[in-house]
Design a protein around this motif. Structure first.
Motif, short mmCIF file in Angstrom:
data_model
loop_
_atom_site.label_atom_id
_atom_site.label_comp_id
_atom_site.label_asym_id
_atom_site.label_seq_id
_atom_site.Cartn_x
_atom_site.Cartn_y
_atom_site.Cartn_z
N SER A 76 0.74 -1.26 0.12
CA SER A 76 0.11 -0.02 0.05
C SER A 76 1.00 1.37 0.08
O SER A 76 1.37 1.78 0.97
CB SER A 76 -1.01 0.04 1.46
N PRO A 77 1.08 1.78 -0.93
CA PRO A 77 1.84 3.19 -1.46
C PRO A 77 1.34 4.10 -0.27
O PRO A 77 0.08 4.29 -0.27
CB PRO A 77 1.84 3.50 -2.79
N ILE A 78 2.25 4.93 0.24
CA ILE A 78 1.98 6.26 1.06
C ILE A 78 2.35 7.42 0.05
O ILE A 78 3.50 7.59 -0.34
CB ILE A 78 2.63 6.04 2.38
N GLY A 79 1.22 8.13 -0.08
CA GLY A 79 1.56 9.44 -0.75
C GLY A 79 1.73 10.51 0.04
O GLY A 79 2.20 11.65 -0.65
N GLU A 80 1.20 10.54 1.28
CA GLU A 80 1.23 11.70 2.18
C GLU A 80 1.24 11.37 3.56
O GLU A 80 0.74 10.35 3.96
CB GLU A 80 0.08 12.54 1.90
N LEU A 81 2.18 12.12 4.24
CA LEU A 81 2.50 11.92 5.73
C LEU A 81 1.96 13.25 6.46
O LEU A 81 2.71 14.13 6.00
CB LEU A 81 3.67 11.50 6.08
N ALA A 82 1.30 13.09 7.32
CA ALA A 82 0.83 14.49 7.91
C ALA A 82 1.14 14.28 9.52
O ALA A 82 0.71 13.54 10.27
CB ALA A 82 -0.57 14.74 7.89
N PHE A 83 1.78 15.43 10.08
CA PHE A 83 1.87 15.63 11.33
C PHE A 83 2.31 17.14 11.89
O PHE A 83 3.03 17.80 11.29
CB PHE A 83 3.05 14.73 11.94
N ASN A 84 1.48 17.52 13.00
CA ASN A 84 1.83 18.74 13.45
C ASN A 84 1.67 19.87 12.20
O ASN A 84 2.54 20.71 12.25
CB ASN A 84 3.30 18.92 14.03
N GLN A 85 0.44 19.80 11.81
CA GLN A 85 0.20 20.61 10.47
C GLN A 85 1.08 20.71 9.29
O GLN A 85 1.22 21.56 8.56
CB GLN A 85 -0.06 21.94 11.11
N VAL A 86 2.09 19.56 9.41
CA VAL A 86 2.73 19.54 8.18
C VAL A 86 2.33 18.46 7.28
O VAL A 86 1.96 17.31 7.92
CB VAL A 86 4.45 19.09 8.75
N HIS A 87 2.51 18.62 6.22
CA HIS A 87 1.98 17.66 5.15
C HIS A 87 3.19 17.32 4.23
O HIS A 87 3.60 18.21 3.13
CB HIS A 87 0.77 18.18 4.23
N MET A 88 3.71 16.18 4.18
CA MET A 88 4.76 15.53 3.37
C MET A 88 4.11 14.78 2.03
O MET A 88 3.75 13.82 2.57
CB MET A 88 5.86 15.17 4.21
N VAL A 89 4.14 15.41 1.08
CA VAL A 89 3.84 14.75 -0.09
C VAL A 89 4.97 13.81 -0.71
O VAL A 89 6.19 14.39 -0.87
CB VAL A 89 3.36 15.60 -1.17
N ILE A 90 4.84 12.56 -1.01
CA ILE A 90 5.66 11.87 -1.11
C ILE A 90 5.78 11.41 -2.78
O ILE A 90 4.64 10.80 -2.97
CB ILE A 90 5.94 10.60 -0.54
N ASN A 91 6.84 11.52 -3.42
CA ASN A 91 6.43 11.02 -5.02
C ASN A 91 5.43 11.85 -5.76
O ASN A 91 4.73 10.94 -6.47
CB ASN A 91 6.74 9.56 -5.20
N ASP A 92 5.01 12.89 -5.25
CA ASP A 92 3.97 13.51 -5.92
C ASP A 92 2.73 13.04 -5.97
O ASP A 92 1.69 12.87 -7.10
CB ASP A 92 4.21 13.88 -7.45
N MET A 93 2.22 12.18 -4.80
CA MET A 93 1.23 11.36 -4.72
C MET A 93 1.23 10.16 -5.79
O MET A 93 -0.05 9.68 -6.14
CB MET A 93 -0.08 11.90 -4.53
N LYS A 94 2.11 9.58 -6.36
CA LYS A 94 2.29 8.61 -7.29
C LYS A 94 2.78 7.40 -6.89
O LYS A 94 3.73 7.60 -5.92
CB LYS A 94 2.99 9.04 -8.50
N THR A 95 2.55 6.36 -7.26
CA THR A 95 3.12 5.07 -6.71
C THR A 95 4.27 4.81 -7.44
O THR A 95 4.67 4.97 -8.48
CB THR A 95 2.24 3.72 -7.45
N GLY A 96 5.32 4.60 -6.52
CA GLY A 96 6.85 4.55 -6.86
C GLY A 96 7.13 3.21 -7.67
O GLY A 96 6.53 2.46 -7.47
N ASP A 97 8.33 3.15 -8.33
CA ASP A 97 8.74 2.31 -9.13
C ASP A 97 8.92 0.76 -8.43
O ASP A 97 8.62 -0.17 -8.75
CB ASP A 97 10.08 2.29 -9.83
N VAL A 98 9.71 0.97 -7.09
CA VAL A 98 9.71 -0.14 -6.27
C VAL A 98 8.49 -0.91 -5.66
O VAL A 98 8.23 -1.92 -5.85
CB VAL A 98 10.95 0.21 -5.36
N SER A 99 7.83 0.10 -5.23
CA SER A 99 6.39 -0.10 -4.70
C SER A 99 5.57 -1.09 -5.80
O SER A 99 5.12 -2.14 -5.31
CB SER A 99 5.59 0.86 -4.30
#
Length: 356
Positions: free
Chosen positions: A308-331
């Motif tokens: 299950s790919p993770i596209g965003e991690l959110a904590f303390n009002q910070v939103h970290m978008v990972i790989n532009d919310m796209k499924t990565g090659d390894v995943s």
């Protein structure tokens, strides 16, 4: 010698089967179930396959009061050749017995448990769905049944296996999901029951998931129970991060469940010569990698969702978008390879699958 000559009582009238295309996760159940009893004076006895039915327990049964129970989850797949096969059931049985030991439940003979799974799946073989992405989920579990209110290990148990034809666990499928970092509640601590697959771990995690669901998050990222700095699991899955070409997953420390899919992911990555490391990894390290543009992928792994790919991690009002919310090659490669092995579409070089 363990009992393997189970009695089989088949249903008189079979249930109507749901449409493969409309399957959800864990809502439908097959015609039969496996049941076996334990008494401290007799050991495990009377293994039987019977019509799926309610179970009757004394109100004082210890499962209701002290939560002495363990469970497992694995799958059977319909292959393109028309066979039905299991994926790494040996690992699930070994883990079931490790959970048993932690929860003071008598262990199950390996060959007996394997034969019970095989025979039950064989009896309900016509329930294994054939549509892409579907499978037959297998749920073995053990409950304490002695009617006694003293706090002590039960002297009586039931070992039960039920089957459920399922579709995708997450509606998002292989598409990335949004995850919220949990910094209030604790899933498990070292020395506790986190490495055992026992019901209380999951009951205690529900409140955190409920808290973030309304904000559109699929699950929570759990931190360690001591410093609340180090990453442990994502929801009920193990978690991986690809940072600057290296895949990192939290090391098993006594509070993290040793996932069968986790182990399979590590084996696949090693076979592809992709660097993979098991170690402590902090949320600060993830944040720093993201700021430097080195956090390339993140994903959870588990039996139900596989990857299950993770596209965003959110904590303390910070939103970290990972790989532009796209499924990565390894995943994607992990998901495709593992599911192709599970469905028999490609060769299984690891001998992970067992034909029923």
């Amino acid at each position: 010698m363990a009992q393997k000559d189970f009695t089989i009582t088949k249903v008189m009238t079979k249930k109507p089967k749901p449409d493969d295309q409309e399957l959800e996760f864990g809502k439908h159940f097959t015609d039969h179930m496996f049941v076996m009893d334990y008494h401290i004076d007799k050991g495990w006895y009377d293994g039987r396959i019977i019509p799926y039915q309610p179970i009757t327990l004394d109100p004082a049964s210890m499962i209701f009061h002290y939560g002495q129970t363990v469970f497992e989850g694995l799958k059977a797949y319909s292959t393109s050749k028309g066979d039905v096969q299991l994926f790494r059931p040996d690992e699930n049985i070994h883990r079931l017995n490790r959970s048993n030991e932690r929860m003071c439940i008598p262990t199950i003979d390996f060959d007996l448990a394997m034969e019970a799974i095989k025979q039950l799946v064989s009896v309900d073989k016509d329930w294994v769905p054939k549509a892409k992405g579907t499978s037959l989920y297998i749920r073995p579990y053990i409950i304490a049944t002695e009617p006694y209110l003293g706090v002590a290990p039960s002297k009586q148990y039931k070992f039960i296996i039920i089957l459920s034809p399922v579709g995708a666990y997450y509606k998002e499928g292989i598409n990335p999901v949004k995850i919220a970092v949990e910094n209030e509640y604790i899933r498990a601590v070292e020395g506790g029951t986190g490495e055992a697959k026992t019901a209380g771990n999951y009951a205690g995690s529900l409140i955190a998931q409920e808290k973030v669901a309304d904000d559109g998050y699929a699950q929570v990222l759990w931190l360690d129970g001591h410093e609340k700095r180090y990453i442990e699991e994502v929801g009920s899955m193990n978690v991986f991060f690809k940072i600057n070409g290296e895949v990192i997953t939290p090391a098993l420390n006594g509070s993290i469940l040793p996932g069968v899919t986790r182990k399979s992911v590590i084996d696949l990555l090693k076979s592809w010569d992709i660097p993979v490391t098991e170690r402590r990894i902090s949320l600060d390290e993830i944040k720093e990698a993201h700021q430097k543009g080195q956090l390339e992928e993140a994903f959870g792994s588990g039996t139900a969702a596989v990857i299950s790919p993770i596209g965003e991690l959110a904590f303390n009002q910070v939103h970290m978008v990972i790989n532009d919310m796209k499924t990565g090659d390894v995943s994607k490669r992990l998901y495709d390879t593992m599911t192709q092995i599970q469905y028999g579409d490609i060769e299984d070089p690891f001998d992970w699958t067992i034909r029923v």
